[in-house]
Scaffold this motif. Structure first.
Motif, short mmCIF file in Angstrom:
data_model
loop_
_atom_site.label_atom_id
_atom_site.label_comp_id
_atom_site.label_asym_id
_atom_site.label_seq_id
_atom_site.Cartn_x
_atom_site.Cartn_y
_atom_site.Cartn_z
N ALA A 54 0.83 -1.21 0.00
CA ALA A 54 0.00 0.00 0.00
C ALA A 54 0.87 1.26 0.00
O ALA A 54 0.57 2.24 -0.69
CB ALA A 54 -0.93 -0.01 1.21
N LYS A 55 1.97 1.23 0.77
CA LYS A 55 2.87 2.38 0.77
C LYS A 55 3.53 2.56 -0.59
O LYS A 55 3.68 3.69 -1.08
CB LYS A 55 3.93 2.20 1.85
CG LYS A 55 3.39 2.13 3.27
CD LYS A 55 4.51 1.90 4.27
CE LYS A 55 3.98 1.81 5.69
NZ LYS A 55 5.05 1.55 6.68
N LEU A 56 3.91 1.44 -1.21
CA LEU A 56 4.50 1.53 -2.55
C LEU A 56 3.50 2.07 -3.57
O LEU A 56 3.85 2.88 -4.44
CB LEU A 56 5.00 0.15 -2.97
CG LEU A 56 5.64 0.06 -4.36
CD1 LEU A 56 6.87 0.96 -4.44
CD2 LEU A 56 6.00 -1.38 -4.69
N ALA A 57 2.23 1.64 -3.44
CA ALA A 57 1.20 2.15 -4.35
C ALA A 57 0.97 3.64 -4.15
O ALA A 57 0.78 4.39 -5.13
CB ALA A 57 -0.10 1.38 -4.13
N LEU A 58 1.02 4.11 -2.89
CA LEU A 58 0.86 5.54 -2.64
C LEU A 58 2.02 6.34 -3.24
O LEU A 58 1.81 7.40 -3.85
CB LEU A 58 0.76 5.77 -1.13
CG LEU A 58 0.57 7.24 -0.69
CD1 LEU A 58 -0.72 7.80 -1.27
CD2 LEU A 58 0.56 7.34 0.82
N ASN A 59 3.25 5.83 -3.08
CA ASN A 59 4.40 6.51 -3.69
C ASN A 59 4.29 6.52 -5.22
O ASN A 59 4.67 7.50 -5.87
CB ASN A 59 5.69 5.82 -3.27
CG ASN A 59 6.07 6.12 -1.83
OD1 ASN A 59 5.42 6.95 -1.17
ND2 ASN A 59 7.09 5.47 -1.32
N LEU A 60 3.77 5.44 -5.79
CA LEU A 60 3.59 5.38 -7.24
C LEU A 60 2.58 6.42 -7.71
O LEU A 60 2.79 7.09 -8.73
CB LEU A 60 3.15 3.97 -7.64
CG LEU A 60 2.89 3.74 -9.13
CD1 LEU A 60 4.17 3.95 -9.93
CD2 LEU A 60 2.32 2.34 -9.37
N LEU A 61 1.49 6.57 -6.96
CA LEU A 61 0.49 7.58 -7.33
C LEU A 61 1.07 8.99 -7.23
O LEU A 61 0.82 9.83 -8.09
CB LEU A 61 -0.74 7.44 -6.43
CG LEU A 61 -1.61 6.20 -6.63
CD1 LEU A 61 -2.75 6.19 -5.63
CD2 LEU A 61 -2.15 6.15 -8.05
N CYS A 62 1.85 9.24 -6.18
CA CYS A 62 2.47 10.57 -6.04
C CYS A 62 3.44 10.84 -7.18
O CYS A 62 3.50 11.95 -7.72
CB CYS A 62 3.18 10.67 -4.69
SG CYS A 62 2.09 10.62 -3.25
N TRP A 63 4.20 9.81 -7.58
CA TRP A 63 5.15 10.00 -8.69
C TRP A 63 4.41 10.24 -10.01
O TRP A 63 4.80 11.12 -10.78
CB TRP A 63 6.03 8.76 -8.79
CG TRP A 63 6.93 8.79 -10.00
CD1 TRP A 63 7.88 9.72 -10.30
CD2 TRP A 63 6.93 7.85 -11.07
NE1 TRP A 63 8.49 9.41 -11.50
CE2 TRP A 63 7.93 8.27 -11.99
CE3 TRP A 63 6.20 6.70 -11.35
CZ2 TRP A 63 8.19 7.56 -13.16
CZ3 TRP A 63 6.48 5.98 -12.50
CH2 TRP A 63 7.46 6.43 -13.40
N LEU A 64 3.34 9.50 -10.27
CA LEU A 64 2.58 9.69 -11.50
C LEU A 64 1.90 11.06 -11.53
O LEU A 64 1.85 11.73 -12.57
CB LEU A 64 1.55 8.58 -11.66
CG LEU A 64 2.11 7.18 -11.92
CD1 LEU A 64 0.99 6.16 -11.98
CD2 LEU A 64 2.94 7.15 -13.20
N GLY A 65 1.37 11.49 -10.36
CA GLY A 65 0.76 12.82 -10.31
C GLY A 65 1.78 13.92 -10.57
O GLY A 65 1.51 14.87 -11.31
#
Length: 546
Positions: free
Chosen positions: A201-212
């Motif tokens: 879940a933390k990795l998915a949140l970091n991925l969303l922040c990077w894509l944004g």
């Protein structure tokens, strides 16, 4: 800078227009801009999150990616700075150029200047101009002086957009959960996040922040670059210089012709100059003679100077200009038109408000002046009277406010429940709804249309339409072979009617369903002629017995 080769239309723009210009440049070079951003940021994202997975510190990975954003902005800025000159730069070429481009003056944005909200405008100053260290500070201040507010607004807007994208992506997950399972899913997600968040879940949140950040970051760079171009245009008048250069290019082919005409006109210049000098010398001699004559008249005439000057023949047009005919009327008209020109004698109207003094105060002031009193004493008394009047008015307003508060407190039991929405209101007796029970026989008669007409004649139109609708549903089931469940709705029947082979049958069934719905739910009954026509059409097309 080769401003004559610019591929954009430069002019003085507002801050929002300049940001829109930068966004348009980003869209024009979208492949190179976003490609260079992703190629620059993806390896660091993988590296930071791999270390975070190993060390269990995903928050530090997100912070490191956020801190390195100025490093990712270099390549898109390089693409845009070459793109305004019509040069197409690829993503890999932009990354390869970073080795020897813009090294001095940049590393401060990975240090103490990382929190600056003006980075979008200041970064092009350091990377594109190549100024000496002593000149960078004054240059940044000069550029920011007219674009600082727009740059700060741009930073806040981009931060909000990134936050909205991340939160929207998280919320979109719950759109695929059925409504009956949504409360349990919310509770399970909150328990997972609040107690112990799993690494995925933390990795998915970091991925969303990077894509944004990868989606909004190029627009941030482009809008800041547009503000930078606009400030350079305003300070250095690039648009005027470009216009002058284009004018020079248009006039340059005709320069040889103009030089030839000038050479041909030079021999004629001395003759005209000699004529002009002779005319000027004659005018000066005439004016000097007039002045000498006026001085002699003043010395001889004494007190009668004005009369002699007015009656002197030398002051007339013939005395001044000689025997040459002169159009004095035209001269006077030209003088009058010159004086009537509003540009020569501008007139404007100014309105000013002045206080009207009281008549009694004026009389008192006059009496005080008659008694040899000083004007300063009178003005002081009048000022003290005005202060007392203002104080009484203030006390009156406070008293009115106190009375209003007292009235509100005394009547609170009347308006307070209404303000809270709990006031008791008298309920009006709702009108009784008269419902008419629609009774349709279980076994339909053979002559459905005739029986429906008899029900209409008996004053039961809803029963008549219900009978036609029931018979139409039976015909539908016979022709399609579909067994409708008991209590099937009109929508289910319409969907089943799409399997009827004939288009005319489908349209007729939709017609009877629409008329039945208008009568049953909307209280809109058809006319008798319309009802008879519908019943006849149903009997003929559906094959009912007469």
């Amino acid at each position: 800078m080769r401003i004559d080769q610019l591929d954009v239309a430069l002019r003085a723009r507002s801050g929002w227009e300049a940001m829109e210009l930068g966004s348009a440049l980003v869209r024009r070079h979208a492949r190179a801009v976003w490609g260079s951003w992703l190629l620059a940021s993806a390896p660091l994202f993988v590296l930071f999150n791999a270390l975070a997975w190993w060390l269990d510190g995903f928050a530090w990975a997100w912070l490191a990616m956020w801190w390195c954003k100025p490093l990712f902005e270099r390549a898109p800025l390089y693409v845009l700075s070459r793109g305004i000159f019509g040069e197409q730069v690829g993503a890999r070429a932009a990354l390869a150029a970073q080795r020897q481009w813009g090294g001095t003056g940049f590393w401060g944005y990975l240090g103490w200047r990382r929190f600056s909200a003006l980075r979008s405008v200041c970064l092009p100053v350091n990377l594109l101009e190549g100024n000496a260290p002593a000149q960078r500070g004054p240059r940044r201040r000069a550029v920011v002086a007219g674009a600082g507010g727009s740059a700060m607004a741009l930073t806040v807007i981009c931060m909000v957009f990134e936050l909205v994208l991340v939160l929207g992506a998280i919320a979109s997950v719950f759109l695929f959960i059925p409504l009956e399972l949504l409360p349990d899913s919310w509770r399970a997600a909150w328990a997972m996040v609040s107690v112990e968040t799993p690494p995925w879940a933390k990795l998915a949140l970091n991925l969303l922040c990077w894509l944004g950040g990868a989606l909004i970051g190029p627009f941030y760079v482009g809008a800041g670059f547009g503000l930078y171009l606009n400030r350079r245009t305003q300070m250095e008048a690039w648009d005027v210089e470009i216009a002058l250069r284009r004018l020079r290019e248009r006039l340059l082919p005709a320069a040889s012709t103009l030089a030839l005409l000038l050479c041909l006109a030079l021999p004629l210049a001395p003759a005209h100059a000699q004529d002009a000098s002779e005319a000027e010398r004659a005018a000066d001699e005439a004016w000097q003679g007039v002045q000498d004559q006026e001085a002699a008249d003043r010395a001889a005439g004494g007190e009668d100077d004005s009369a002699n000057a007015a009656n002197d023949p030398a002051n007339t047009a013939a005395g001044i200009f000689g025997d040459e005919p002169v159009d004095t009327a035209g001269f006077r008209q030209a003088v009058n038109r010159a004086y009537e020109d509003p540009l020569q004698r501008p007139v404007r109207q100014v309105s000013e408000w002045k206080r009207i003094e009281d008549v009694a105060d004026t009389k008192k002031e006059e009496k005080a002046l008659d008694k040899d009193s000083k004007p300063e004493d009178v003005s002081g008394k009048r000022r003290s009277a005005q202060q007392w009047i203002a104080r009484l008015a203030e006390w009156g307003l406070w008293a009115a406010l106190g009375v209003l508060v007292l009235v509100l407190l005394l009547t609170a039991r009347l308006w307070w429940p209404w303000l809270r929405g709990t006031g008791r209101r008298r309920r009006k007796d709702a009108p009784q709804v008269q419902e008419e029970t629609v009774e349709v026989p279980v076994v339909l008669p053979p002559d459905v249309a005739t029986q429906a007409g008899l029900l209409w004649d008996q004053g039961r139109p809803r029963q008549a339409l219900a009978l036609l609708y029931r018979a139409s549903v039976r015909t539908l089931m016979e022709r399609t072979g579909i067994a409708l469940p008991p209590g099937a709705t009109e929508a289910q029947c319409l969907r089943a009617s799409r399997r009827m082979p004939e288009a005319a049958d489908r349209d007729l069934f939709a017609r009877i369903v629409r008329m039945w719905q208008y009568a049953a739910y909307g209280g809109r009954l058809p006319a008798r002629d319309e009802f008879d026509a519908l019943a006849t059409t149903l009997r003929q097309q559906f094959g009912w017995k007469a």
